[in-house]
Design a protein around this motif. Structure first.
Motif, PDB file in Angstrom:
ATOM      1  N   GLU A  30       0.819  -1.357  -0.151  1.00 17.45           N
ATOM      2  CA  GLU A  30      -0.014  -0.132   0.177  1.00 17.45           C
ATOM      3  C   GLU A  30       0.815   1.276   0.138  1.00 17.45           C
ATOM      4  N   GLU A  61      -4.737   5.049  -1.592  1.00 13.28           N
ATOM      5  CA  GLU A  61      -3.741   4.104  -1.231  1.00 13.28           C
ATOM      6  C   GLU A  61      -3.258   4.272   0.131  1.00 13.28           C
ATOM      7  N   HIS A  64      -5.484   3.287   2.629  1.00 11.83           N
ATOM      8  CA  HIS A  64      -5.313   1.673   2.868  1.00 11.83           C
ATOM      9  C   HIS A  64      -4.210   1.438   3.772  1.00 11.83           C
ATOM     10  N   GLU A 144      -9.092  -2.586  -5.468  1.00 11.75           N
ATOM     11  CA  GLU A 144      -8.218  -2.823  -6.548  1.00 11.75           C
ATOM     12  C   GLU A 144      -8.722  -3.136  -8.018  1.00 11.75           C
ATOM     13  N   HIS A 147      -8.892   0.241  -9.175  1.00  7.09           N
ATOM     14  CA  HIS A 147      -7.697   0.863  -9.849  1.00  7.09           C
ATOM     15  C   HIS A 147      -7.220   0.157 -11.033  1.00  7.09           C
TER      16      HIS A 147
HETATM   17 FE   LIG Z   1      -4.680  -0.122  -1.887  1.00  8.35          FE
END
Ligand SMILES: [Fe+2]
Ligand SMILES: [Fe+2]
Length: 186
Positions: A30, A61, A64, A144, A147
């Motif tokens: 991350e 991120e 996370h 994810e 992303h």
């Molecule tokens: Fe992530």
């Protein structure tokens, strides 16, 4: 986009057995994802829409990372040094240097890493014994997939997208088959 090779079942068993190590590696992932988003912003400031998308991605991120670090803290796990990730290094070695190819390749490498992470996080989300941790990992797996789509959206605008995607998918599958299984996300 669909990855050409599934993760071996043995990885799940290893990851569950040595989950503390997976957590620490996950935090490093991350951290690198956040730094990577900012490095894309710095490298390609003139690509329409990319700087803002990467700034938002970096923030997500980093969020996370903070969540994984708080799980680690509850378990008394320190972050420690990043030992490196042979899978990501293997993919990065495929990036061609001329500017136009570099943009496409970096976007595709990013999309592949997100896709593989999605697969692995979803496996943790399906197999961890603790229901709270299962929910945590299923949520992160969904992120994810967003992303992956974000990177693909920019990649599709580049010349030669389809052909290069095919090559990169094949290279990713061979890396996954060749590299030894680790108690890590990749
Ligand atoms: Fe992530
Ligand atoms: Fe991500």
């Amino acid at each position: 986009m669909r990855l050409l090779c599934d993760t071996a079942r043995e990885w799940v068993a290893l990851a569950l057995r040595r989950f503390d190590e997976v957590l620490v590696d996950h935090a490093h992932c991350e951290k690198k994802a956040a730094a990577h988003a900012l490095s894309m912003l710095a490298a390609f400031p003139t690509v329409a829409g990319l700087p803002r998308a990467m700034a938002r991605l970096a923030r997500e991120e980093a969020g996370h990372l903070a969540q994984v670090l708080s799980v680690m803290e509850k378990r008394g796990l320190p972050l420690g040094r990043d030992p490196g990730d042979p899978y990501v290094q293997g993919l990065q070695a495929l990036v061609r240097q001329p500017a136009r190819e570099r943009l496409l390749d970096r976007l595709l490498v990013s999309a592949l890493i997100e896709a593989r992470s999605e697969e692995r996080l979803a496996l943790l989300g399906a197999n961890l014994p603790d229901p709270e941790m299962r929910r945590f990992y299923s949520r992160l797996a969904d992120a994810e997939s967003g992303h992956r789509e974000l990177f693909l959206r920019f990649a599709r605008r580049c010349e030669g997208f389809e052909a290069r995607l095919g090559q990169m998918l094949r290279a990713e599958a061979s890396l996954i088959r060749e590299l030894p299984l680790r108690p890590a996300i990749h």
